[in-house]
Design a protein around this motif. Structure first.
Motif, PDB file in Angstrom:
ATOM      1  N   TRP A   1      13.291  25.730  92.309  1.00  0.00           N
ATOM      2  CA  TRP A   1      14.137  24.550  92.406  1.00  0.00           C
ATOM      3  C   TRP A   1      14.207  24.122  93.857  1.00  0.00           C
ATOM      4  N   ASP A   2      14.512  22.866  94.052  1.00  0.00           N
ATOM      5  CA  ASP A   2      14.536  22.275  95.390  1.00  0.00           C
ATOM      6  C   ASP A   2      15.935  22.439  95.987  1.00  0.00           C
ATOM      7  N   HIS A   3      16.066  23.252  97.017  1.00  0.00           N
ATOM      8  CA  HIS A   3      17.351  23.560  97.651  1.00  0.00           C
ATOM      9  C   HIS A   3      17.868  22.432  98.548  1.00  0.00           C
ATOM     10  N   ARG A   4      16.999  21.475  98.887  1.00  0.00           N
ATOM     11  CA  ARG A   4      17.401  20.428  99.833  1.00  0.00           C
ATOM     12  C   ARG A   4      18.613  19.653  99.322  1.00  0.00           C
ATOM     13  N   VAL A   5      19.420  19.182 100.265  1.00  0.00           N
ATOM     14  CA  VAL A   5      20.653  18.462  99.940  1.00  0.00           C
ATOM     15  C   VAL A   5      20.387  16.961  99.938  1.00  0.00           C
ATOM     16  N   LYS A   6      20.780  16.297  98.872  1.00  0.00           N
ATOM     17  CA  LYS A   6      20.650  14.843  98.739  1.00  0.00           C
ATOM     18  C   LYS A   6      21.938  14.154  99.196  1.00  0.00           C
ATOM     19  N   CYS A   7      23.101  14.651  98.766  1.00  0.00           N
ATOM     20  CA  CYS A   7      24.399  14.035  99.083  1.00  0.00           C
ATOM     21  C   CYS A   7      25.400  15.132  99.477  1.00  0.00           C
ATOM     22  N   THR A   8      26.385  14.737 100.256  1.00  0.00           N
ATOM     23  CA  THR A   8      27.470  15.649 100.633  1.00  0.00           C
ATOM     24  C   THR A   8      28.792  14.910 100.483  1.00  0.00           C
ATOM     25  N   SER A   9      29.789  15.618  99.988  1.00  0.00           N
ATOM     26  CA  SER A   9      31.111  15.032  99.812  1.00  0.00           C
ATOM     27  C   SER A   9      32.158  16.109 100.065  1.00  0.00           C
ATOM     28  N   THR A  10      33.392  15.690 100.283  1.00  0.00           N
ATOM     29  CA  THR A  10      34.505  16.623 100.444  1.00  0.00           C
ATOM     30  C   THR A  10      35.604  16.208  99.473  1.00  0.00           C
ATOM     31  N   ASP A  11      36.086  17.167  98.678  1.00  0.00           N
ATOM     32  CA  ASP A  11      37.127  16.825  97.704  1.00  0.00           C
ATOM     33  C   ASP A  11      38.510  16.858  98.353  1.00  0.00           C
ATOM     34  N   ALA A  12      39.535  16.557  97.565  1.00  0.00           N
ATOM     35  CA  ALA A  12      40.911  16.468  98.062  1.00  0.00           C
ATOM     36  C   ALA A  12      41.434  17.811  98.564  1.00  0.00           C
ATOM     37  N   ASP A  13      40.855  18.921  98.103  1.00  0.00           N
ATOM     38  CA  ASP A  13      41.279  20.249  98.539  1.00  0.00           C
ATOM     39  C   ASP A  13      40.461  20.758  99.727  1.00  0.00           C
ATOM     40  N   GLY A  14      39.585  19.917 100.265  1.00  0.00           N
ATOM     41  CA  GLY A  14      38.789  20.278 101.432  1.00  0.00           C
ATOM     42  C   GLY A  14      37.501  21.018 101.143  1.00  0.00           C
TER      43      GLY A  14
ATOM     44  N   TYR B   1      18.697  18.544  95.280  1.00  0.00           N
ATOM     45  CA  TYR B   1      17.688  17.922  94.431  1.00  0.00           C
ATOM     46  C   TYR B   1      17.500  18.718  93.142  1.00  0.00           C
ATOM     47  N   GLY B   2      17.537  20.036  93.217  1.00  0.00           N
ATOM     48  CA  GLY B   2      17.467  20.883  92.020  1.00  0.00           C
ATOM     49  C   GLY B   2      16.137  20.802  91.302  1.00  0.00           C
ATOM     50  N   ASN B   3      16.197  20.681  89.982  1.00  0.00           N
ATOM     51  CA  ASN B   3      14.986  20.555  89.158  1.00  0.00           C
ATOM     52  C   ASN B   3      15.362  19.834  87.863  1.00  0.00           C
ATOM     53  N   SER B   4      14.557  19.955  86.842  1.00  0.00           N
ATOM     54  CA  SER B   4      14.850  19.246  85.590  1.00  0.00           C
ATOM     55  C   SER B   4      16.022  19.864  84.832  1.00  0.00           C
ATOM     56  N   ASP B   5      16.465  21.063  85.224  1.00  0.00           N
ATOM     57  CA  ASP B   5      17.594  21.717  84.558  1.00  0.00           C
ATOM     58  C   ASP B   5      18.947  21.303  85.127  1.00  0.00           C
ATOM     59  N   PHE B   6      19.015  21.076  86.433  1.00  0.00           N
ATOM     60  CA  PHE B   6      20.287  20.724  87.054  1.00  0.00           C
ATOM     61  C   PHE B   6      20.037  20.044  88.390  1.00  0.00           C
ATOM     62  N   GLY B   7      21.073  19.422  88.912  1.00  0.00           N
ATOM     63  CA  GLY B   7      20.989  18.760  90.200  1.00  0.00           C
ATOM     64  C   GLY B   7      20.516  17.314  90.083  1.00  0.00           C
TER      65      GLY B   7
ATOM     66  N   ASP C   1      24.390  31.716  84.781  1.00  0.00           N
ATOM     67  CA  ASP C   1      23.370  32.548  84.145  1.00  0.00           C
ATOM     68  C   ASP C   1      22.594  33.393  85.158  1.00  0.00           C
ATOM     69  N   GLN C   2      22.949  33.304  86.449  1.00  0.00           N
ATOM     70  CA  GLN C   2      22.350  34.082  87.532  1.00  0.00           C
ATOM     71  C   GLN C   2      20.874  33.743  87.788  1.00  0.00           C
ATOM     72  N   LYS C   3      20.367  32.648  87.227  1.00  0.00           N
ATOM     73  CA  LYS C   3      18.959  32.271  87.422  1.00  0.00           C
ATOM     74  C   LYS C   3      18.714  31.671  88.804  1.00  0.00           C
ATOM     75  N   TYR C   4      19.696  30.961  89.332  1.00  0.00           N
ATOM     76  CA  TYR C   4      19.508  30.220  90.580  1.00  0.00           C
ATOM     77  C   TYR C   4      20.483  30.707  91.636  1.00  0.00           C
ATOM     78  N   ASP C   5      19.979  30.824  92.863  1.00  0.00           N
ATOM     79  CA  ASP C   5      20.765  31.327  93.980  1.00  0.00           C
ATOM     80  C   ASP C   5      20.621  30.360  95.148  1.00  0.00           C
ATOM     81  N   ALA C   6      21.741  29.871  95.677  1.00  0.00           N
ATOM     82  CA  ALA C   6      21.713  28.917  96.786  1.00  0.00           C
ATOM     83  C   ALA C   6      21.509  29.616  98.133  1.00  0.00           C
ATOM     84  N   GLY C   7      21.692  30.908  98.193  1.00  0.00           N
ATOM     85  CA  GLY C   7      21.532  31.642  99.445  1.00  0.00           C
ATOM     86  C   GLY C   7      22.881  32.029 100.024  1.00  0.00           C
ATOM     87  N   ARG C   8      22.834  32.967 100.943  1.00  0.00           N
ATOM     88  CA  ARG C   8      24.052  33.508 101.554  1.00  0.00           C
ATOM     89  C   ARG C   8      24.860  32.402 102.230  1.00  0.00           C
ATOM     90  N   GLY C   9      26.138  32.324 101.888  1.00  0.00           N
ATOM     91  CA  GLY C   9      27.035  31.345 102.496  1.00  0.00           C
ATOM     92  C   GLY C   9      26.913  29.935 101.950  1.00  0.00           C
TER      93      GLY C   9
END
Length: 158
Positions: free
Chosen positions: A37-50, A57-63, A126-134
């Motif tokens: 899956w593609d780890h690159r970030v397309k958009c960034t946002s901050t919610d009301a709780d910070g 970008y993800g893949n055909s399953d998510f993102g 499902d533990q299939k995808y890992d974004a990396g430490r932090g």
């Protein structure tokens, strides 16, 4: 003649098996990468709780690659409209849901409710995808409620 046919079939089968087992080093298939899956970030946002929430970008399953094609959401501003508010549903295990409303004004006014689903943890459930430490997985899906196939109308992307 009857004895020659079985011997010939046996010889051909043995030759085919032996020929198929000896592959040169460059012809061997590469090892399969589990769940690419593609780890690159397309958009960034901050919610009301910070919480900093990314859309990868993800893949055909998510993102982004999933919901852009399947649910017709093609602008980060649609996601940000829902993500800027408080969480509407939290399962306590990293899955957050944000509800949003898109309103079209003008000659034919319309209103559409949509949902943005976030996996706010390092790995998917499902533990299939890992974004990396932090890192967090981020937005996994976004779709319109009460629309055919949960597909958003084209006017939302204008």
């Amino acid at each position: 003649m009857r004895k020659i046919i079985p011997i010939g079939v046996t010889a051909l089968t043995t030759a085919a098996l032996l020929a198929g087992t000896a592959l040169p080093a460059q012809a061997r298939p590469a090892p399969v990468v589990p769940h690419p899956w593609d780890h690159r970030v397309k958009c960034t946002s901050t919610d009301a709780d910070g919480r900093k929430i990314v859309t990868r970008y993800g893949n055909s399953d998510f993102g982004w690659n999933h919901f852009t094609h399947r649910h017709n959401i093609k602008k980060c501003s649609i996601l940000n409209a829902a993500l800027k508010d408080k969480v509407d549903e939290n399962d306590g295990h990293g899955r957050l849901e944000y509800d949003g409303v898109a309103i079209r004004t003008g000659g034919r006014p319309a209103q559409v409710k949509f949902v943005v689903i976030v996996q706010y943890s390092r790995k998917t459930k499902d533990q299939k995808y890992d974004a990396g430490r932090g890192q967090k997985i981020g937005v996994i899906n976004a779709f319109c409620r009460n629309q055919p196939h949960n597909k958003c109308p084209a006017w939302m992307n204008q």
